[in-house]
Design an enzyme around this catalytic site. Sequence first.
Site, PDB file in Angstrom:
ATOM      1  N   TRP A  94       0.806  -0.994   0.329  1.00 51.54           N
ATOM      2  CA  TRP A  94       0.104  -0.385   0.105  1.00 51.54           C
ATOM      3  C   TRP A  94       1.218   1.303  -0.358  1.00 51.54           C
ATOM      4  O   TRP A  94       0.174   2.525  -0.199  1.00 51.54           O
ATOM      5  CB  TRP A  94      -0.847  -0.119   1.277  1.00 51.54           C
ATOM      6  CG  TRP A  94      -0.782  -0.288   2.501  1.00 51.54           C
ATOM      7  CD1 TRP A  94      -0.469  -1.432   3.143  1.00 51.54           C
ATOM      8  CD2 TRP A  94       0.582   0.305   2.791  1.00 51.54           C
ATOM      9  NE1 TRP A  94       0.418  -1.469   4.337  1.00 51.54           N
ATOM     10  CE2 TRP A  94       0.462  -0.550   4.590  1.00 51.54           C
ATOM     11  CE3 TRP A  94       1.135   2.154   3.121  1.00 51.54           C
ATOM     12  CZ2 TRP A  94       1.689   0.680   5.480  1.00 51.54           C
ATOM     13  CZ3 TRP A  94       2.350   2.010   3.909  1.00 51.54           C
ATOM     14  CH2 TRP A  94       2.191   1.106   5.385  1.00 51.54           C
ATOM     15  N   ASN A  95       2.350   0.845   0.501  1.00 53.43           N
ATOM     16  CA  ASN A  95       3.333   2.251   0.375  1.00 53.43           C
ATOM     17  C   ASN A  95       3.217   3.375  -0.794  1.00 53.43           C
ATOM     18  O   ASN A  95       3.525   3.914  -0.401  1.00 53.43           O
ATOM     19  CB  ASN A  95       3.973   2.537   1.591  1.00 53.43           C
ATOM     20  CG  ASN A  95       5.132   1.378   0.939  1.00 53.43           C
ATOM     21  OD1 ASN A  95       5.036   0.212   0.086  1.00 53.43           O
ATOM     22  ND2 ASN A  95       6.293   1.694   1.087  1.00 53.43           N
TER      23      ASN A  95
ATOM     24  N   GLU B  35      -5.614  -3.905  -0.377  1.00 53.65           N
ATOM     25  CA  GLU B  35      -6.271  -3.286  -0.074  1.00 53.65           C
ATOM     26  C   GLU B  35      -6.645  -1.936   0.013  1.00 53.65           C
ATOM     27  O   GLU B  35      -7.533  -0.922   0.415  1.00 53.65           O
ATOM     28  CB  GLU B  35      -7.063  -4.540   0.412  1.00 53.65           C
ATOM     29  CG  GLU B  35      -7.547  -5.571  -0.296  1.00 53.65           C
ATOM     30  CD  GLU B  35      -5.861  -5.942  -0.475  1.00 53.65           C
ATOM     31  OE1 GLU B  35      -6.114  -7.196  -1.420  1.00 53.65           O
ATOM     32  OE2 GLU B  35      -5.441  -6.454   0.492  1.00 53.65           O
TER      33      GLU B  35
ATOM     34  N   GLY C  59       7.321  -6.312  -0.098  1.00 58.26           N
ATOM     35  CA  GLY C  59       6.612  -6.404   1.002  1.00 58.26           C
ATOM     36  C   GLY C  59       7.176  -6.861   2.064  1.00 58.26           C
ATOM     37  O   GLY C  59       8.982  -6.959   2.284  1.00 58.26           O
ATOM     38  N   SER C  60       6.992  -7.897   3.165  1.00 66.68           N
ATOM     39  CA  SER C  60       7.832  -7.514   4.357  1.00 66.68           C
ATOM     40  C   SER C  60       8.581  -8.947   4.341  1.00 66.68           C
ATOM     41  O   SER C  60       7.563  -9.970   3.190  1.00 66.68           O
ATOM     42  CB  SER C  60       6.732  -7.636   5.449  1.00 66.68           C
ATOM     43  OG  SER C  60       6.166  -8.961   5.599  1.00 66.68           O
TER      44      SER C  60
ATOM     45  N   GLU D 178      10.966  -8.034  -2.704  1.00 60.27           N
ATOM     46  CA  GLU D 178      12.130  -6.927  -3.463  1.00 60.27           C
ATOM     47  C   GLU D 178      11.494  -6.321  -1.444  1.00 60.27           C
ATOM     48  O   GLU D 178       9.664  -5.608  -1.296  1.00 60.27           O
ATOM     49  CB  GLU D 178      11.485  -5.520  -3.299  1.00 60.27           C
ATOM     50  CG  GLU D 178      12.631  -4.168  -3.197  1.00 60.27           C
ATOM     51  CD  GLU D 178      11.390  -3.063  -2.418  1.00 60.27           C
ATOM     52  OE1 GLU D 178      11.362  -3.231  -1.100  1.00 60.27           O
ATOM     53  OE2 GLU D 178      10.366  -2.662  -3.070  1.00 60.27           O
TER      54      GLU D 178
ATOM     55  N   CYS E 188      10.441   1.468   1.503  1.00 59.13           N
ATOM     56  CA  CYS E 188      11.662   1.347   2.451  1.00 59.13           C
ATOM     57  C   CYS E 188      13.037   0.860   2.606  1.00 59.13           C
ATOM     58  O   CYS E 188      13.957   0.952   3.260  1.00 59.13           O
ATOM     59  CB  CYS E 188      10.862  -0.531   1.217  1.00 59.13           C
ATOM     60  SG  CYS E 188      11.509   0.324  -0.190  1.00 59.13           S
TER      61      CYS E 188
ATOM     62  N   GLU F 246      12.888  -3.322  11.330  1.00 63.00           N
ATOM     63  CA  GLU F 246      12.269  -2.021  10.580  1.00 63.00           C
ATOM     64  C   GLU F 246      11.420  -1.083  10.947  1.00 63.00           C
ATOM     65  O   GLU F 246      10.261  -1.720  11.248  1.00 63.00           O
ATOM     66  CB  GLU F 246      12.189  -2.652   9.224  1.00 63.00           C
ATOM     67  CG  GLU F 246      11.785  -1.307   8.362  1.00 63.00           C
ATOM     68  CD  GLU F 246      11.733  -1.761   6.868  1.00 63.00           C
ATOM     69  OE1 GLU F 246      11.803  -0.999   5.842  1.00 63.00           O
ATOM     70  OE2 GLU F 246      10.866  -3.508   7.167  1.00 63.00           O
TER      71      GLU F 246
ATOM     72  N   GLU G 150      14.534  -4.899 -10.283  1.00 64.06           N
ATOM     73  CA  GLU G 150      13.512  -3.839 -10.554  1.00 64.06           C
ATOM     74  C   GLU G 150      13.430  -2.823 -11.581  1.00 64.06           C
ATOM     75  O   GLU G 150      14.842  -1.671 -10.712  1.00 64.06           O
ATOM     76  CB  GLU G 150      12.346  -3.981  -9.858  1.00 64.06           C
ATOM     77  CG  GLU G 150      11.011  -5.056  -9.642  1.00 64.06           C
ATOM     78  CD  GLU G 150      10.274  -5.313  -8.726  1.00 64.06           C
ATOM     79  OE1 GLU G 150      10.136  -3.520  -8.046  1.00 64.06           O
ATOM     80  OE2 GLU G 150       9.042  -5.625  -8.908  1.00 64.06           O
TER      81      GLU G 150
END
Length: 479
Positions: free
Chosen positions: A154-155, A181, A231-232, A253, A287, A384, A461
């Site tokens: 989402w970030n 979402e 994500g995490s 990532e 991140c 983190e 990427e």
Amino acid sequence: MNTTTYGPLYLFLAGEWVPADTRDTSPVVNPADGTVLGRVPLVTAADLDRALLTANAVAGTWAKTFPNERAAILRKAGELIRQRAAEIARQLTLEEGKPLGEATDEVLRAGEYFEWFAEEARRIDGRVVPSNRPGVQQLVKRQAIGPVAAFTPWNFPAITPARKLAAALAAGCPVIIKPGEESPATALALARALDDAGLPKGVLQVVFGVPDMVSAHLIASPIIRKVTFTGSVPVGRLLSARAAEGVKPITLELGGHGPVLVFNDADIEAAAVGGVANRFRGTGQVCISSTRFLIQRDVYEAFTQRFVEATLRLVVGNGLDESSQMGPLANPRQLAKMEELVADAVERGARLLAGGKRIPGPGYFFEPTVLADVPMDARVMQEEPFGPIAILHPFDTLEDGLNEANRLPYGLSAYAFTRDARTALDVGDSLEAGMIGINQYRIIATELPFGGLKESGHGSEGGAEGIGYYLTTKFISQA
């Protein structure tokens, strides 16, 4: 203050925009005030089966579409995203919370990714390898790997999907993407631009749902040939294991805990003021953010003073307010986590130099926080934070600084500030991170690879490297 309305939300299945209607839905909450903006429809197992069959049906045709035709569609989509940037950015700020200026920059850069990979589609090539036998031709070709399952958080709801979609589509792969979402409208706006640009129906499908159910269903299908996830770390491990069951390549990532080495000879103003801007951008929910500022002993106090002064000047507020420099956290979970990390660090002996508590009123706001002299056993030195907490810590020698910078299992981004060329070379070679900035914090560009080392993931990427992860190599020996 602009209070742009928030549009209806859809699934994009088999070329159809599917509304919520009587489906199960999930609320999308404005983190600046806690109000519900809308409800995102959630897929069923039958929807996912439909998406998989569609991706399988279009895979061969899209892979064989001429590169210049794929490029034209991606280029047009990038143009449409740029034209619609103001509208998309406001939707992004409403659902994610970041200041409108940051949101606008993100959307424009998302458009750049489609333009960049439009050109990369035309550069997919192979080679002829001379044979040691007469009458034999040896060819090495790179071809689309096949349908892709993509998962994004989402970030960064514009730029993260854009990196994945642009590269995969340029390579000739159909994509089923599940964005976060919490911020669905932004990803849907990218899909709308691709649809309007003439992308064949079914080549891109957008689904939302219970994350574990969606990922398990898609990755287990033999139709999916490639997985990509941002994500995490814990979820990355889970999806990597699922991909391994089908021997499927996966690009990951994951999280970071970005160290910044500030040496005695550094430009302290640039390192401190720029560090504040970098750390608190996106409310620290970035991140690649600089998190642990490791400052050589002689300049530690000067850096600390300048850093705290710049932090205290930050304006926190609704992202649609033009004066806001930092918006809210994404959800109440992040708010609670910040309180826990700060309390733990202070209890163990850290100095709280700025912030440290939630801001009263509606929304999920937390003060920009600076912790100094944080003990190594504090949680924030291991985990983190993914929020507006900056850590200041002294070091003595180059070796000491590098040891601390490389101590954690993360290896996404790292930074260093020094005027000495030898030191710059040493830290560039020795820092264990996939992306390194020396005397600057802005390290991301469309034409450069984006990816990490160690538990921060693998694969890249962006840049010329990005498209390669959606291609497979085939060797043909013809007599």
